[in-house]
Scaffold this motif. Structure first.
Motif, PDB file in Angstrom:
ATOM      1  N   ALA A  66     -83.176 -38.217 -44.649  1.00  0.00           N
ATOM      2  CA  ALA A  66     -82.109 -38.443 -43.666  1.00  0.00           C
ATOM      3  C   ALA A  66     -81.015 -39.296 -44.302  1.00  0.00           C
ATOM      4  CB  ALA A  66     -82.653 -39.139 -42.425  1.00  0.00           C
ATOM      5  N   THR A  67     -79.786 -38.997 -43.969  1.00  0.00           N
ATOM      6  CA  THR A  67     -78.648 -39.729 -44.520  1.00  0.00           C
ATOM      7  C   THR A  67     -78.602 -41.146 -43.979  1.00  0.00           C
ATOM      8  OG1 THR A  67     -76.253 -39.709 -44.795  1.00  0.00           O
ATOM      9  CG2 THR A  67     -77.089 -38.873 -42.725  1.00  0.00           C
ATOM     10  N   LYS A  68     -78.069 -42.029 -44.768  1.00  0.00           N
ATOM     11  CA  LYS A  68     -77.930 -43.425 -44.348  1.00  0.00           C
ATOM     12  C   LYS A  68     -76.564 -43.701 -43.730  1.00  0.00           C
ATOM     13  CE  LYS A  68     -81.934 -44.593 -45.993  1.00  0.00           C
ATOM     14  NZ  LYS A  68     -83.065 -44.514 -45.144  1.00  0.00           N
ATOM     15  N   GLY A  69     -75.640 -42.762 -43.814  1.00  0.00           N
ATOM     16  CA  GLY A  69     -74.300 -42.950 -43.274  1.00  0.00           C
ATOM     17  C   GLY A  69     -73.952 -41.856 -42.284  1.00  0.00           C
ATOM     18  N   PRO A  70     -72.783 -41.936 -41.679  1.00  0.00           N
ATOM     19  CA  PRO A  70     -72.360 -40.926 -40.712  1.00  0.00           C
ATOM     20  C   PRO A  70     -72.315 -39.538 -41.351  1.00  0.00           C
ATOM     21  CG  PRO A  70     -70.857 -42.800 -40.709  1.00  0.00           C
ATOM     22  CD  PRO A  70     -71.775 -42.970 -41.872  1.00  0.00           C
ATOM     23  N   ALA A  71     -72.938 -38.568 -40.704  1.00  0.00           N
ATOM     24  CA  ALA A  71     -72.958 -37.205 -41.235  1.00  0.00           C
ATOM     25  C   ALA A  71     -73.451 -36.256 -40.156  1.00  0.00           C
ATOM     26  CB  ALA A  71     -73.868 -37.126 -42.454  1.00  0.00           C
ATOM     27  N   GLY A  72     -73.281 -34.980 -40.404  1.00  0.00           N
ATOM     28  CA  GLY A  72     -73.861 -33.963 -39.543  1.00  0.00           C
ATOM     29  C   GLY A  72     -72.960 -33.528 -38.417  1.00  0.00           C
ATOM     30  N   THR A  95     -66.333 -48.091 -34.707  1.00  0.00           N
ATOM     31  CA  THR A  95     -65.150 -47.886 -35.534  1.00  0.00           C
ATOM     32  C   THR A  95     -64.670 -46.447 -35.384  1.00  0.00           C
ATOM     33  OG1 THR A  95     -66.516 -47.367 -37.457  1.00  0.00           O
ATOM     34  CG2 THR A  95     -65.769 -49.636 -37.241  1.00  0.00           C
ATOM     35  N   ALA A  96     -63.365 -46.263 -35.427  1.00  0.00           N
ATOM     36  CA  ALA A  96     -62.790 -44.931 -35.278  1.00  0.00           C
ATOM     37  C   ALA A  96     -63.294 -44.023 -36.389  1.00  0.00           C
ATOM     38  CB  ALA A  96     -61.272 -45.013 -35.303  1.00  0.00           C
ATOM     39  N   TYR A  97     -63.624 -42.793 -36.030  1.00  0.00           N
ATOM     40  CA  TYR A  97     -64.051 -41.789 -37.009  1.00  0.00           C
ATOM     41  C   TYR A  97     -63.033 -40.655 -37.044  1.00  0.00           C
ATOM     42  CZ  TYR A  97     -67.176 -38.669 -39.594  1.00  0.00           C
ATOM     43  OH  TYR A  97     -67.731 -37.842 -40.537  1.00  0.00           O
ATOM     44  N   VAL A 116     -67.872 -44.199 -34.925  1.00  0.00           N
ATOM     45  CA  VAL A 116     -69.171 -44.500 -35.517  1.00  0.00           C
ATOM     46  C   VAL A 116     -69.667 -45.754 -34.827  1.00  0.00           C
ATOM     47  CG1 VAL A 116     -70.412 -45.094 -37.639  1.00  0.00           C
ATOM     48  CG2 VAL A 116     -68.506 -43.453 -37.712  1.00  0.00           C
ATOM     49  N   ASP A 117     -70.842 -45.655 -34.202  1.00  0.00           N
ATOM     50  CA  ASP A 117     -71.382 -46.824 -33.516  1.00  0.00           C
ATOM     51  C   ASP A 117     -71.785 -47.877 -34.558  1.00  0.00           C
ATOM     52  OD1 ASP A 117     -74.002 -46.272 -34.456  1.00  0.00           O
ATOM     53  OD2 ASP A 117     -74.691 -45.470 -32.543  1.00  0.00           O
ATOM     54  N   PRO A 118     -72.106 -49.086 -34.131  1.00  0.00           N
ATOM     55  CA  PRO A 118     -72.455 -50.137 -35.101  1.00  0.00           C
ATOM     56  C   PRO A 118     -73.710 -49.844 -35.923  1.00  0.00           C
ATOM     57  CG  PRO A 118     -71.865 -51.119 -32.998  1.00  0.00           C
ATOM     58  CD  PRO A 118     -71.974 -49.627 -32.779  1.00  0.00           C
ATOM     59  N   PHE A 119     -74.392 -48.724 -35.627  1.00  0.00           N
ATOM     60  CA  PHE A 119     -75.657 -48.388 -36.278  1.00  0.00           C
ATOM     61  C   PHE A 119     -75.528 -47.170 -37.187  1.00  0.00           C
ATOM     62  CE2 PHE A 119     -75.831 -50.131 -32.078  1.00  0.00           C
ATOM     63  CZ  PHE A 119     -76.312 -51.396 -32.375  1.00  0.00           C
TER      64      PHE A 119
END
Length: 139
Positions: A66-72, A95-97, A116-119
């Motif tokens: 699983a990715t550790k950053g925003p993806a998918g 944060t704005a995506y 992107v949520d804080p997680f």
């Protein structure tokens, strides 16, 4: 399998969070409710007109690779006031995506944004005329 409604509707969207307790607290504040289901490592909220489920999973249980950053893929939740919701999410620490984008040629009937949520999860929001039409038909 029969032809037709292969995908019947959204059942659960799952977000992973390394700090599961903080994620539960953040989403509880955002949604204005406690999770209806809560066990160690997993919490679930039923939200919206159709009681769709948003699950928060401790990232220790994420699938291998699983990715550790925003993806998918981005799932978009219908909101009544896109700008106010986006501003509120950012105030809470998202944060704005993707910026507010009108996909309807200027009519305002399909407008999206995401954060992107804080997680590290991408949370999409949208105003969607079809959602409102279906809601009216079901009433």
């Amino acid at each position: 399998m029969t032809k037709g409604n292969v995908l019947r509707g959204l059942a659960t969207i799952s977000f992973y969070a390394a700090d599961h307790a903080a994620a539960k607290k953040w989403y509880t504040e955002l949604l204005g409710m406690e999770p209806y289901f809560n066990v160690p490592g997993y919490a679930e909220f039923r939200i919206g007109d159709y009681q769709h489920e948003l699950g928060l999973i401790d990232s220790a249980y994420a699938p291998e690779g699983a990715t550790k950053g925003p993806a998918g893929a981005i799932a978009y939740w219908h909101v009544d006031d896109l700008k106010a919701t986006l501003d509120h999410l950012i105030t809470l620490g998202a944060t704005a995506y993707q910026p507010i984008t009108d996909h309807s040629g200027g009519s305002g009937s399909f407008v999206t944004a995401s954060v992107v949520d804080p997680f590290g999860n991408i949370l999409g929001i949208m105003t969607n005329k079809h959602y409102l039409e279906i809601l009216t038909q079901k009433a």
